[in-house]
Scaffold this motif. Structure first.
Motif, short mmCIF file in Angstrom:
data_model
loop_
_atom_site.label_atom_id
_atom_site.label_comp_id
_atom_site.label_asym_id
_atom_site.label_seq_id
_atom_site.Cartn_x
_atom_site.Cartn_y
_atom_site.Cartn_z
N ALA A 187 -16.16 9.37 -0.45
CA ALA A 187 -15.37 8.90 -1.58
C ALA A 187 -16.27 8.13 -2.55
O ALA A 187 -17.15 7.38 -2.15
CB ALA A 187 -14.24 8.00 -1.09
N THR A 188 -16.03 8.33 -3.84
CA THR A 188 -16.78 7.64 -4.88
C THR A 188 -15.82 6.96 -5.84
O THR A 188 -14.69 7.42 -6.04
CB THR A 188 -17.68 8.62 -5.65
OG1 THR A 188 -16.88 9.69 -6.16
CG2 THR A 188 -18.76 9.19 -4.75
N THR A 189 -16.27 5.88 -6.45
CA THR A 189 -15.45 5.14 -7.42
C THR A 189 -15.36 5.92 -8.72
O THR A 189 -16.38 6.36 -9.25
CB THR A 189 -16.06 3.76 -7.67
OG1 THR A 189 -16.17 3.06 -6.42
CG2 THR A 189 -15.20 2.96 -8.62
N HIS A 190 -14.13 6.09 -9.23
CA HIS A 190 -13.95 6.87 -10.46
C HIS A 190 -13.82 6.00 -11.70
O HIS A 190 -14.13 6.45 -12.80
CB HIS A 190 -12.75 7.80 -10.34
CG HIS A 190 -11.47 7.11 -9.95
ND1 HIS A 190 -10.73 6.36 -10.84
CD2 HIS A 190 -10.80 7.05 -8.76
CE1 HIS A 190 -9.65 5.89 -10.23
NE2 HIS A 190 -9.68 6.28 -8.96
N GLY A 204 -4.82 -2.90 -4.52
CA GLY A 204 -6.25 -2.69 -4.36
C GLY A 204 -6.60 -1.29 -3.92
O GLY A 204 -7.63 -1.08 -3.28
N SER A 205 -5.77 -0.31 -4.26
CA SER A 205 -5.98 1.07 -3.82
C SER A 205 -6.31 1.96 -5.00
O SER A 205 -6.36 1.52 -6.15
CB SER A 205 -4.71 1.59 -3.12
OG SER A 205 -3.60 1.57 -4.02
N HIS A 206 -6.58 3.25 -4.69
CA HIS A 206 -6.84 4.28 -5.70
C HIS A 206 -8.07 3.95 -6.54
O HIS A 206 -8.17 4.34 -7.71
CB HIS A 206 -5.63 4.47 -6.62
CG HIS A 206 -4.44 5.05 -5.93
ND1 HIS A 206 -3.66 4.30 -5.04
CD2 HIS A 206 -3.87 6.28 -5.99
CE1 HIS A 206 -2.68 5.05 -4.59
NE2 HIS A 206 -2.78 6.25 -5.13
N THR A 244 0.84 -1.20 0.00
CA THR A 244 0.00 0.00 0.00
C THR A 244 0.87 1.25 0.00
O THR A 244 0.58 2.23 -0.69
CB THR A 244 -0.94 0.00 1.21
OG1 THR A 244 -1.74 -1.18 1.18
CG2 THR A 244 -1.83 1.22 1.20
N ARG A 245 1.93 1.22 0.78
CA ARG A 245 2.83 2.37 0.85
C ARG A 245 3.56 2.56 -0.47
O ARG A 245 3.78 3.69 -0.92
CB ARG A 245 3.83 2.15 1.97
CG ARG A 245 4.65 3.39 2.35
CD ARG A 245 5.50 3.09 3.56
NE ARG A 245 4.69 2.63 4.68
CZ ARG A 245 5.18 2.00 5.74
NH1 ARG A 245 6.49 1.75 5.81
NH2 ARG A 245 4.38 1.63 6.72
#
Length: 613
Positions: A55-58, A70-72, A14-15
């Protein structure tokens, strides 16, 4: 061991995948006041709150490292509705803290523009940008720095497919020169989020009254502390209760299928051991689904909040008073829309002042004796205790000179002056006042002590004053508790009524303020002070929650000022600065940071408000 390795791997990947700059983070709680002032100064609706967005999915393209971590997948973008201006809870997209701070300011100014234009998202944001830069040219250099920082984060069009490259080039050109691009080319995949623009499709709720609120948004005084909290709106839906039989999920991971079954769990937040984990779980949800379990809890809730039986309720005075209510959406008053019911405590025997208040009351009485008008000579009176020699000599001189037109008073009298003012204190007695503060005292107990000391102090000065309380349950039953009327003398019977107050139901302020204003303006005085004592914002079971209640209360206060009254609010709500300036103005309210000081501070506040009169 496997769990520890998994946690280490999760933190590492993640980092490695993050593109944010934690060291340059700017929190919304740190800039909310500045943002609010700038938003309203830029022409934004003064009735909107400042809240954190969700937050919403882009759906935009992600790097392989981000997909692995699994980020962003989601992003927090700015948008506004009829209730609030919603900004990211924190901004750390840019490497410099000043840029992240400037982005908050720019979004506040951008959202203050006319967003009701019938334009597509791409054209709307360009026109808003042009309008803001034209109206506030001092923002030009700040905007150019933000554009340069935003472009540095945008993907390289040469590394994108043809359709996505054309779309990205159009966005970058629109950022550099707003208004230069008329249409956004279509693409199979959504574009990368544009941090400098408003949300392309904000998650508006179809029914604002059925919103899902987090514990922060519905906090009671028992959870208040000195730390600032961020109110965050969740998208919510009501869904049928799962039956526990349909649980097969076609989730393919290395050719494995997982069987998931719904389990009925009564999860009470008051008994949750790991509340931080529960909050993080909620933060991960883009949409919260709520199902009705069974009828037991609902029936119990209705019983608890239902009106008491007539044999156990306070005594009703009259048949009720019909009052109007302001509908801000229609911009008109609804005549005879509310019914206010005056009530008198049925069981309120006379009592003496509680022992723990006697020393403070004695000190306040000594302090308020200074407000008693001093005895002075009143000259030129038609009647009095002795002859006014100066008036007699002037009249005699004018008579002999033939200049005597009218007879003057020839007496003078030594008597006390008059302050000539009237004060009505209206106390919020809603159910929220039943909450505890630091596990030491309830809000209702603090309000009761405040009423005791306030009455003791004003009885010393001889000022006209009245005490009332209010609560509500729908527009058809607004309870207006009579504690002391203007014509009544403060005595043990009045203290018994104050001792009998108890919290119940909700806070429909507008109707209570209108009726209190009607009572106050009938008093013959040169100054009419309307004091509102509350612990929260207006609310009720129907549409009175949120913006509707705020605007009705604001209109009721506006009507009171037109009648020559002076409204002033005293509150212990730490979030009051978000909405009270819109209701009362910046100089007509005070927030008591330490609720236990309210009984002592309220009489002193009254003295400051009236000493110049």
């Amino acid at each position: 061991m496997e769990e520890q390795v998994g946690q280490l791997w999760h933190r590492f990947i993640t980092r490695a995948a993050t593109t944010h700059y934690p060291a340059a983070t700017v929190e919304l709680t740190a800039v909310s006041r500045t943002v609010g002032v700038l938003f309203r100064a830029g022409g934004g609706d003064a009735g909107l709150r400042i809240e954190a967005t969700t937050a919403t999915t882009h759906g935009a393209r992600r790097s392989w490292l981000q997909r692995l971590a699994g980020s962003h997948q989601q992003v927090e973008l700015c948008w506004r509705d009829t209730e609030a201006l919603r900004l990211p809870a924190q901004i750390n997209w840019f490497p410099e803290r000043q840029l992240n701070y400037d982005l908050y300011l720019w979004l506040a100014v951008l959202a203050a523009g006319p967003t009701d234009l019938n334009l597509p998202w791409f054209s709307l944001n360009q026109q808003l940008t042009q309008d803001r830069l034209t109206r506030f040219p001092g923002l030009q250099s700040r905007y150019e720095r933000l554009v340069a920082a935003q472009l540095a984060l945008r993907p390289d069009p040469q590394q994108l497919p043809t359709d996505e490259a054309a779309q990205e080039l159009a966005i970058q050109q629109a950022l550099r020169q707003p208004g230069s691009v008329t249409e956004l080319p279509p693409a199979k995949r959504p574009h990368q989020p544009v941090y400098l623009w408003l949300h392309p499709s904000p998650p508006l709720l179809p029914n604002q009254s059925s919103k899902i609120s987090t514990p922060e948004a519905t906090s009671t005084p028992q959870t208040r502390n000195n730390t600032q909290k961020v109110n965050r709106r969740r998208r919510g839906e009501y869904t049928p209760m799962p039956d526990g039989k349909k649980g097969l999920l076609a989730f393919r991971l290395e050719s494995l299928f997982t069987l998931a079954e719904y389990v009925k769990v009564d999860r009470c937040t008051d008994e949750e051991e790991d509340t931080q984990a529960a909050k993080q779980a909620l933060d991960d949800l883009e949409q919260v689904s709520v199902a009705r379990d069974n009828q037991t809890a609902a029936a119990s809730l209705r019983f608890d909040l239902d009106l008491p039986a007539p044999t156990h309720d306070n005594t009703r005075i009259g048949e009720g008073i019909l009052l109007p209510e302001w509908d801000y959406k229609r911009q008109q008053l609804r005549p005879d829309y509310c019914c206010l019911q005056p009530m008198l405590a049925a069981a309120a025997p006379p009592v003496e002042l509680p022992p723990h208040l006697r020393r403070t009351a004695q000190r306040l009485r000594h302090q308020f004796e200074a407000l008693i008008p001093t005895r002075t000579w009143y000259k030129n009176q038609p009647e009095g205790s002795e002859i006014d020699l100066d008036a007699y000599l002037r009249q005699l001189t004018e008579y002999r000179q033939g200049k005597m037109d009218v007879e003057r008073g020839l007496y003078r009298d030594f008597r006390r002056g008059s302050r000539n003012l009237a004060c009505l204190l209206l106390a919020d007695l809603s159910l929220s006042t039943d909450a505890w503060i630091n596990n030491t005292a309830r809000v209702i107990d603090i309000i009761r002590d405040s009423l005791f000391l306030f009455a003791e102090a004003l009885a010393t000065t001889g000022d006209q004053f009245a005490l009332y309380g209010f609560s509500s349950r729908h527009r058809s039953h607004i309870r207006f508790h009579i504690l002391k009327e203007f014509t009544q003398t403060y005595n043990a019977l009045i203290r018994g009524r104050i001792q009998a107050i108890k919290p119940d139901f909700y806070t429909r302020m507008g109707a209570a303020i209108r009726h209190a204003s009607s009572l106050l303006r009938q008093q013959p005085a040169s100054q009419h002070l309307l004091l509102l004592l509350t612990d929260g914002k207006p609310n009720d079971l129907d549409q009175y929650e949120g913006r509707y209640g705020i605007e009705d209360t604001r209109m009721a206060l506006h009507e009171a000022r037109k009648q020559g009254l002076q409204p002033f609010c005293v509150t212990i709500d730490e979030t009051a600065s978000d909405y009270l300036p819109h209701l009362f103005g910046t100089q007509s309210y005070v927030v008591i940071r330490k609720p236990s000081d309210l009984p002592r501070e309220l009489p002193l506040l009254y003295a400051r408000l009236t000493q110049a009169k």
